[in-house]
Each structure stands twice: as structure tokens, then as C-alpha cells.
Design a protein around this motif. Structure first.
Motif, PDB file in Angstrom:
ATOM      1  N   GLY A  63       1.086  -1.171  -0.127  1.00 21.84           N
ATOM      2  CA  GLY A  63       0.000  -0.124   0.199  1.00 21.84           C
ATOM      3  C   GLY A  63       1.096   1.575   0.060  1.00 21.84           C
ATOM      4  O   GLY A  63       0.638   2.226  -0.753  1.00 21.84           O
ATOM      5  N   CYS A  64       2.129   1.172   0.432  1.00 20.98           N
ATOM      6  CA  CYS A  64       2.731   2.805   0.810  1.00 20.98           C
ATOM      7  C   CYS A  64       3.452   2.683  -0.297  1.00 20.98           C
ATOM      8  O   CYS A  64       3.607   4.216  -0.490  1.00 20.98           O
ATOM      9  CB  CYS A  64       3.914   2.081   1.697  1.00 20.98           C
ATOM     10  SG  CYS A  64       4.687   3.338   2.218  1.00 20.98           S
ATOM     11  N   HIS A  85       3.484   6.304  -3.289  1.00 19.02           N
ATOM     12  CA  HIS A  85       4.198   6.468  -3.586  1.00 19.02           C
ATOM     13  C   HIS A  85       4.129   6.919  -5.424  1.00 19.02           C
ATOM     14  O   HIS A  85       4.905   7.660  -5.820  1.00 19.02           O
ATOM     15  CB  HIS A  85       5.768   6.137  -2.911  1.00 19.02           C
ATOM     16  CG  HIS A  85       5.579   6.717  -1.747  1.00 19.02           C
ATOM     17  ND1 HIS A  85       5.025   6.240  -0.679  1.00 19.02           N
ATOM     18  CD2 HIS A  85       6.753   8.450  -1.405  1.00 19.02           C
ATOM     19  CE1 HIS A  85       5.778   6.938   0.753  1.00 19.02           C
ATOM     20  NE2 HIS A  85       6.571   7.811   0.306  1.00 19.02           N
ATOM     21  N   ARG A  86       3.907   5.891  -5.864  1.00 21.10           N
ATOM     22  CA  ARG A  86       3.348   5.758  -6.962  1.00 21.10           C
ATOM     23  C   ARG A  86       2.680   7.178  -7.905  1.00 21.10           C
ATOM     24  O   ARG A  86       3.212   7.127  -9.050  1.00 21.10           O
ATOM     25  CB  ARG A  86       3.146   4.463  -8.077  1.00 21.10           C
ATOM     26  CG  ARG A  86       4.544   2.991  -7.644  1.00 21.10           C
ATOM     27  CD  ARG A  86       3.599   2.117  -8.765  1.00 21.10           C
ATOM     28  NE  ARG A  86       5.027   1.070  -8.428  1.00 21.10           N
ATOM     29  CZ  ARG A  86       4.134   0.055  -8.629  1.00 21.10           C
ATOM     30  NH1 ARG A  86       3.550  -0.009  -7.067  1.00 21.10           N
ATOM     31  NH2 ARG A  86       4.789  -0.643  -7.886  1.00 21.10           N
ATOM     32  N   ILE A  87       1.741   6.937  -7.005  1.00 16.02           N
ATOM     33  CA  ILE A  87       1.068   7.936  -7.598  1.00 16.02           C
ATOM     34  C   ILE A  87       1.600   9.425  -6.750  1.00 16.02           C
ATOM     35  O   ILE A  87       1.610  10.679  -7.660  1.00 16.02           O
ATOM     36  CB  ILE A  87      -0.086   8.176  -6.524  1.00 16.02           C
ATOM     37  CG1 ILE A  87      -1.090   6.754  -7.008  1.00 16.02           C
ATOM     38  CG2 ILE A  87      -1.792   9.347  -6.936  1.00 16.02           C
ATOM     39  CD1 ILE A  87      -2.270   6.346  -6.003  1.00 16.02           C
ATOM     40  N   ALA A  88       1.812   9.620  -6.332  1.00 16.29           N
ATOM     41  CA  ALA A  88       2.874  11.277  -5.058  1.00 16.29           C
ATOM     42  C   ALA A  88       3.700  11.326  -6.094  1.00 16.29           C
ATOM     43  O   ALA A  88       3.939  12.320  -6.666  1.00 16.29           O
ATOM     44  CB  ALA A  88       2.971  10.684  -4.245  1.00 16.29           C
ATOM     45  N   PHE A  89       4.651  10.138  -6.099  1.00 14.11           N
ATOM     46  CA  PHE A  89       5.940  10.775  -7.742  1.00 14.11           C
ATOM     47  C   PHE A  89       5.769   9.966  -8.615  1.00 14.11           C
ATOM     48  O   PHE A  89       6.462   9.078  -8.645  1.00 14.11           O
ATOM     49  CB  PHE A  89       7.206  10.269  -7.064  1.00 14.11           C
ATOM     50  CG  PHE A  89       7.740  11.174  -5.098  1.00 14.11           C
ATOM     51  CD1 PHE A  89       7.782  12.327  -4.922  1.00 14.11           C
ATOM     52  CD2 PHE A  89       6.290  10.780  -3.929  1.00 14.11           C
ATOM     53  CE1 PHE A  89       8.464  12.518  -4.120  1.00 14.11           C
ATOM     54  CE2 PHE A  89       6.753  11.480  -3.230  1.00 14.11           C
ATOM     55  CZ  PHE A  89       8.071  11.914  -2.910  1.00 14.11           C
ATOM     56  N   VAL A 119       9.106   9.094 -10.702  1.00 14.75           N
ATOM     57  CA  VAL A 119       9.517   8.084 -10.239  1.00 14.75           C
ATOM     58  C   VAL A 119       8.905   6.067 -10.805  1.00 14.75           C
ATOM     59  O   VAL A 119       8.513   6.428 -10.129  1.00 14.75           O
ATOM     60  CB  VAL A 119       9.875   8.041  -8.956  1.00 14.75           C
ATOM     61  CG1 VAL A 119      10.953   6.627  -8.338  1.00 14.75           C
ATOM     62  CG2 VAL A 119      10.634   9.968  -8.322  1.00 14.75           C
ATOM     63  N   GLU A 120      10.281   5.165 -11.322  1.00 11.96           N
ATOM     64  CA  GLU A 120       9.362   4.145 -10.652  1.00 11.96           C
ATOM     65  C   GLU A 120      10.488   3.432 -10.089  1.00 11.96           C
ATOM     66  O   GLU A 120      11.150   2.911  -9.773  1.00 11.96           O
ATOM     67  CB  GLU A 120      10.999   3.947 -12.437  1.00 11.96           C
ATOM     68  CG  GLU A 120      10.621   2.795 -12.798  1.00 11.96           C
ATOM     69  CD  GLU A 120      11.151   1.890 -13.927  1.00 11.96           C
ATOM     70  OE1 GLU A 120      10.997   0.381 -13.788  1.00 11.96           O
ATOM     71  OE2 GLU A 120      12.374   2.272 -13.993  1.00 11.96           O
ATOM     72  N   PHE A 121       9.014   3.175  -9.377  1.00  9.58           N
ATOM     73  CA  PHE A 121       9.426   2.120  -8.287  1.00  9.58           C
ATOM     74  C   PHE A 121       9.331   0.379  -8.821  1.00  9.58           C
ATOM     75  O   PHE A 121       7.754   0.153  -9.456  1.00  9.58           O
ATOM     76  CB  PHE A 121       7.788   2.553  -6.870  1.00  9.58           C
ATOM     77  CG  PHE A 121       8.492   3.786  -6.581  1.00  9.58           C
ATOM     78  CD1 PHE A 121       9.282   3.572  -5.315  1.00  9.58           C
ATOM     79  CD2 PHE A 121       7.471   5.005  -7.366  1.00  9.58           C
ATOM     80  CE1 PHE A 121       8.585   5.360  -4.818  1.00  9.58           C
ATOM     81  CE2 PHE A 121       7.737   6.176  -6.518  1.00  9.58           C
ATOM     82  CZ  PHE A 121       8.554   6.469  -5.144  1.00  9.58           C
TER      83      PHE A 121
END
Length: 714
Positions: A575-576, A580-584, A587-589
Motif C-alpha cells: 500500500g505504501c 508513492h507511485r501516485i505522488a511521485f 519515479v519508477e517504483f
């Protein structure tokens, strides 16, 4: 390589061990004494062998002229008369013969007499043994024959049946032959016969008994020793038909040829009387001929030792004697070798010797040999000396003795030495050990108090109790007590600094914000707007610093509570990362969670907060590719969480310090303020969940940093 740690107790004990050098030196002296005693025993034994041999030199009448002088002994032809313990009953049962199966010689078709043809279906064979008691020889024949043919009691012929033939060579070199043929089971007589087997008068000096058995028959004879000539031969003649001459025979020698006869070696009673007068306790003397056959033997290596193991001691009258006898002596013999009261003596019942010491004597020289018994319990020393007659070695004397006497003397000397030294060393070592234990115990207690006073992060938990003993260790405990008190005060000051700084920053920040807002509303010139913008930027920086310190304080307060619950770590991590994928989105997570259950006990909100700190650092220190990798895997009973990026590497000297408060490696000209509290907060949260967190440069071929957190699985 880890440095070896030696405690004070161990060091003091090691120093006390130097006192053990005194009994060790005494121990070495006793062993040297034993070596000299063994050398003396060897010389004494050689002297005894020489003395016995000297008593037998140049006395040819003591030796059998034919049995002892012959150059070669043939198996089955040259026989040995074994000494018997008593007279043998002649009943054909062979029950009085000691070790008959081991001592008997087996004769089969390979001992066939030359004048007979070989039987293809012959089952004739016999076992033969010779014993001697006093002035008589006892002969036994255990014959295997499928058809026993008795002599007809009405017939004058004694050779048309099964019979035993004995041939002897008289002192005048004449050949005499005797036939023993039975008419039935029972007593049997021997008849002297001529060349045509015509019988004469019965030989009354010989007694015999014939017993039919399921496999054939047994024959026992008793005859005077002087009746046996210089040479002798025995043959069993067999026929399978009544009133017909034998068609087959096997024997020790051809009884019709005087030169083909063998010998019977009889132990010499004269030699036996001589060596018995020269023998002594716990030794054995052998006299053997040059073929290793025993002529006489005296003495035994194993003697009967009286049982003195039960000793009545008055404890109140002799406590030291009770201690040394009942306690120390059994302890000594865990190290010392006690002479055995019984051991395996290979030559005890032997009548033949073949060893190195005999070979040396037969070459005309004296020799010695040390030999360990088969059960490894005793050491036997053998000494030999040749017997000369007319310049020729006719035999040898062998004297044997164990080292039990020397070992007993050695043990008695060591017991006395150990008893005296143990008393002295025990008192000294006991005082030394008590003193060392007291010092070590006090230092260990002080060490435990210090370890329990401060945790791994340097937080003061307890104080050190000062000692009441007035010595150096007591002074040290007082000094540590004062030091811990000062550190506790300073630690409390540092713990309250964050909240105090936050409180102090709020008022000027509020004033600056309100003043700048009023200035913006009243004036609109461009230059003032620049100043205004800078002032607002400073306010934002101060506000960020205040929030960061407040956040660290809140985390420290949260981890001190026991409000925990069970949750799925994989769900929180996934979930975390998704958030972060949505907020950043730039950036490739990359998130990889192995399929498994990851239950842990703790606070999921704190885990999210820890992940935010780790992901924020991974993003900030990434290169232009902006790639962050997150993985969760199960390692036996642990859960391994990894957050790594591709970018700037850590300096080697700071990797261990990055988790401390207010430590940062960011550039100072960064537009965003950083107090170095992110990893510090992450470590607090990890410790709250009983996890271990570490940071290091990647070693998988990529340039970057990897943070690893190991959780204990529920």
C-alpha cells in the motif's frame, strides 16, 4: 582475528598453576628413576639367564641324544610329549586328555605308507597325541574308520584285522616292532613281532584300552619312558574284510625302516629340578632345544595376590590416612597405570617358543626383548642365553619377568610425592582462588550494573550502586556512580531540547509571518517583494525544522507505549509503495513481494512512517533515472525488507553513524532544509518492532545504496 579475552580470575589461576611445576619436576624424576630400574632389571634378567645356561653347559646327558640333536624337525613325525597334570585313566574316552583337539596331530592320506596303493574312497584317518606323567608316556589314537575289524580270538595271526603297530629303535640300533590288535572293546595287549608279523609273548609293561566309537575307535596306551627307544614310529593298519591282511596304512613313519623312524621329545626332569632351584617369584624360566621345544619350565608370571583391598581405618584416629587411601589413591590411578593382577599370558600353557629373543640365543648371543601383552595390560621382559655342548648351540635358556614390580615402586613413590605436594598446593591454591574469585565477582557485578545503566543508544536507565568496601574497586564504583548521575542529567537535557527548541521557534515565526503579511498588503514595490519572498522562504525553513523535530519527539513518545497489534507487513508495504507511485509519478517504483504470510506485531502507521523516510531518501539520492526498488522476502523465521536505489553511494566512514540524530550527508546549499532525523526516526521505529536496520552500498553490480530491515516473524 578476534582477540582472546582473559578474565582476572583466569589470569590469577594461570599464575597459580606455576606452583604445579614442583610436583611435575618430582613426577619427571620418578619416571627417570623407573627408566634406570628397567635398565637394571634387564641386566639382572640377562645375568639370570646366563647363570642357568652355565649350569647346563657341557652336560649332554641332560639332553635326548636323538630328539634334541637332530637338525630338522618334521611335522607329524617328530612328536612332543606334553606334561600331564596327573595319571590318565585308560578307558578310551579321551576325557582326561587336556586340550586334546589343540595338541593332537591329524593324519590322513598324506601320511600313507609307501608300500600301499592310494585308496580313492578311503576314509581312514586318525588324531594322535602324546602325554607324559612321571615315568610314563601316554599315547592316544582317535581313529576314523568306516569298518572296524577285530582280531579273531581263536586265530594265531594278529595282522589279519585292524591294528596299531609301534616300531622302536633300541640303544644298540636294533629295530623292534609291536602290534596292538583287539578282539573286542576293552583291554588290549601288545605283541612283539618278527619280519613276518609272527607274534611272540605279550609285552606286559604296556597297558592299552580299545574303545569302539560311532566313527571308528579310540585307543589309549601307557608305556614306560625307558621302554621307548631312541627313535619311534606309529602306524594304523586297516582292512575292511575279516581274515584278510590290511590293504591300507597311515602313520607317523614307515615302521619297517629303522632310519625312517621319528622321535618323541620328553621334557627332562633333571633340567626341571635344576631350574626350579634357580627360579624366583614372579618370573618364569624356560629351557628349550634348538627347535624351540620346551625341555623344562619353572615359575609363573602371574602369582596369586592376597586381597587387601578392604582396610579398616578409624576415621577419627587417622583422617589423613583415610583421605589418601579412600579418596586420593583412586584419583591417582585415573592417571597412573596400576600393575594388573591378571593379564593375557600367551605362553602360559605353551610348549613351543618362536620369537626374536630365541633366534638371538640360537645364534650364540645373549638377547633381550620388551613385549606388550595382547590385552595391553602388562609389559614382559624376556632375556635369553645359549646352551653350549661341545661348542654347538644345543638349546637356550629364556627368563621372563614383568615390569609390575618396578611399576609398583614407581606408583608408591608418586603417591607419597603427590600426597605431600597436594597438601601444600591445596592450601595455597584455595586462598589464591578465593581471593581471585572475590575480586572477579566484584568487578563482574560492577560491569553488570554499568551495562544495565545505559542502553545501546546511550540512554540512561539506572544508576550504579556505590560499594561500601574501602578499596580501589570501591572507589571505582563511587566514580561510576557520580559519572552516571552527570550523564543522566545531560541526557535529560538533550531529550528535552527538541521540545524546547520547537517552543522557542514558534513565537518569532508567528511574528515574522504576521509582519510580512501586513507588509505585502500595504506596499507593492518590486524590491520590497523580493525581500518579502526571502523572508517567507526563511519562515518556511524554520517551520519545516520545527515540524521535523516535533515529529521525532512524537515518534519517541509513541515507541515508549505498548499499543501494538498484529498486521500483515506485506499489505502495508504494498500500500505504501502504491501511494508513492501516485505522488511521485516521475519515479519508477519496482516492488517485489514474495508470496507468503508476513504477520508481525506492532504499529502499522509507524511502519508506513518508516517506509516514507526510507523512500524519501531513496528518491532524493537517486540519479536521473529515478528508479527505486522495494522487496520483501521470507528468510527462515525472519522477514527481510529492502529499499534500494541507483545513485550516489555512501562514504565508508559514515555508514555506521547515519542512524544517529541530526546526522546528514546532504549538500548544505540544498533549498530544502534537512536535520538528519529521517534515518534516526526509521531506527526508532525498527527497534520498536524488534527489527534490525542497516544501510550499505549495493554489491549487486549497481551503483547505489540499499537499506535492509530484518523483522522477527510471529
Amino acid at each position: 582475528m578476534a582477540k582472546v579475552r582473559l578474565s582476572i580470575r583466569l589470569k590469577l589461576l594461570a599464575l597459580s598453576l606455576f606452583l604445579m611445576s614442583v610436583p611435575w619436576l618430582g613426577y619427571q624424576y620418578v619416571w627417570e628413576m623407573e627408566s634406570f630400574l628397567r635398565l637394571g632389571q634387564e641386566k639382572t634378567l640377562v645375568g639370570t639367564a646366563k647363570a642357568v645356561a652355565t649350569a647346563l653347559h657341557e652336560r649332554p646327558l641332560l639332553f635326548d641324544q636323538h630328539a634334541s640333536y637332530q637338525q630338522r624337525v618334521e611335522q607329524g613325525k617328530d612328536l612332543y610329549a606334553y606334561p600331564a597334570n596327573g595319571p590318565i585313566r585308560l578307558d578310551g574316552k579321551l576325557s582326561d586328555w587336556l586340550n586334546f583337539q589343540q595338541r593332537a596331530v591329524f593324519y590322513d592320506a598324506s601320511y600313507k605308507l609307501e608300500k600301499f596303493e592310494v585308496r580313492s574312497n578311503s576314509d581312514l584317518s586318525f588324531e594322535h597325541s602324546v602325554n607324559q606323567f612321571q615315568d610314563f608316556l601316554y599315547l592316544s589314537f582317535k581313529v576314523t574308520d568306516d569298518a572296524v575289524i577285530f582280531r579273531n580270538h581263536q586265530s594265531l595271526s594278529i595282522d589279519k584285522n585292524d591294528y596299531l603297530e609301534i616300531a622302536i629303535k633300541t640303544k644298540d640300533d636294533a629295530l623292534k616292532r609291536y602290534i596292538f590288535a583287539a578282539t573286542k572293546t576293552g583291554w588290549v595287549n601288545g605283541y612283539e613281532v618278527d619280519s613276518n608279523n609272527r607274534a611272540g609273548t605279550p609285552e606286559k609293561r604296556i597297558q592299552g584300552y580299545w574303545l569302539v566309537t560311532p566313527t571308528g575307535y579310540n585307543l589309549e596306551l601307557r608305556l614306560p619312558i625307558e621302554w621307548v627307544g631312541a627313535k619311534v614310529g606309529f602306524a594304523i593298519y586297516d582292512t575292511d574284510h575279516h581274515a584278510s591282511l590290511p590293504d591300507y596304512a597311515i602313520g607317523t613313519a614307515d615302521t619297517r625302516l629303522v632310519d625312517n623312524l621319528g622321535t618323541v621329545l620328553v621334557p627332562s626332569p633333571e633340567i626341571d629340578a635344576i631350574i626350579k632351584a634357580l627360579s624366583y617369584s614372579n618370573s618364569r624360566i624356560w629351557v628349550v632345544d634348538k627347535h624351540g621345544r620346551m625341555l623344562a619350565k619353572a615359575g609363573e608370571l602371574i602369582s596369586v595376590i592376597p586381597d587387601n583391598s578392604v582396610i579398616k581405618i578409624d576415621l577419627f584416629e587417622s583422617p589423613f590416612k583415610w583421605l589418601t587411601t579412600q579418596v586420593l589413591k583412586p584419583l591417582y590411578y585415573q592417571i597412573l597405570t596400576k600393575p594388573p593382577s591378571a593379564f593375557v599370558d600367551q605362553l602360559k600353557d605353551s610348549f613351543f617358543i618362536k620369537n626374536k629373543v630365541l633366534d638371538i640365543a640360537l645364534q650364540g648371543q645373549s638377547g633381550t626383548q620388551w613385549q606388550l601383552t595382547p590385552d595391553n595390560k602388562a609389559v614382559i621382559l624376556s632375556a635369553s642365553h645359549p646352551i653350549f655342548i661341545d661348542g654347538e648351540v644345543l638349546g637356550a635358556v629364556i627368563v621372563e619377568e614383568t615390569t609390575n614390580g618396578i611399576r609398583t615402586l614407581r606408583n608408591q613413590a608418586l603417591e607419597s610425592l603427590f600426597n605431600q605436594m597436594l597438601l601444600i598446593l591445596s592450601i595455597g591454591t584455595l586462598v589464591f582462588a578465593l581471593f581471585a574469585s572475590r575480586i572477579s565477582s566484584r568487578i563482574t557485578t560492577l560491569k553488570k550494573q554499568l551495562e544495565s545503566a545505559v542502553d545501546e543508544q546511550g540512554k540512561i536507565l539506572n544508576s550504579v550502586e556505590p560499594s561500601t568496601t574501602n578499596d580501589e574497586i570501591g572507589d571505582l564504583s563511587h566514580s561510576f556512580n557520580r559519572l552516571i548521575s552527570r550523564l543522566s542529567q545531560y541526557n535529560r537535557y538533550l531529550e528535552g531540547m527538541s521540545s524546547r527548541i520547537s517552543h522557542e521557534f514558534k513565537t518569532p515565526v508567528a511574528i515574522i509571518r504576521s509582519s510580512l503579511e501586513n507588509l505585502k498588503n500595504e506596499q507593492d514595490r518590486g524590491e520590497q517583494n523580493v525581500y518579502f519572498s526571502r523572508a517567507m522562504d526563511g519562515v518556511h525553513r524554520l517551520d519545516f525544522m520545527m515540524n521535523a523535530m516535533s515529529e521525532a519527539t512524537r515518534v519517541e513518545q509513541t515507541v515508549n507505549t505498548d499499543d501494538k497489534e498484529e498486521f500483515d507487513l506485506a499489505e502495508v508495504v504494498s500500500g505504501c509503495v502504491s501511494g508513492h507511485r501516485i505522488a511521485f509519478n516521475q519515479v519508477e517504483f519496482v516492488c517485489h513481494v514474495e508470496t507468503a504470510e508476513y504477520p508481525i506485531f506492532g504499529n502499522p502507521d509507524l511502519i508506513v512512517q518508516m517506509l516514507e523516510k526510507l523512500l524519501s531518501n531513496a528518491i532524493d539520492f537517486s540519479d536521473e533515472a529515478k528508479k527505486v526498488e522495494v522487496s520483501l522476502a521470507k528468510k527462515q523465521t525472519k522477514f527481510e525488507l529492502k529499499v534500494s536505489n541507483i545513485g550516489t553511494e555512501l562514504p565508508q566512514v559514515m555508514q555506521e553513524d547515519l542512524f544517529d540524530s541530526m546526522v546528514s550527508i546532504r549538500h548544505t546549499d540544498s533549498a530544502k532544509p534537512h536535520l538528519g532525523l529521517g534515518l534516526y526516526i526509521a531506527r526508532l521505529i525498527a527497534q520498536y518492532h524488534k527489527a534490525h536496520i542497516s544501510i550499505k552500498n549495493r554489491n549487486d553490480g549497481y551503483k547505489g545504496v540499499c537499506v535492509t530491515c530484518l523483522f522477527e516473524g510471529d
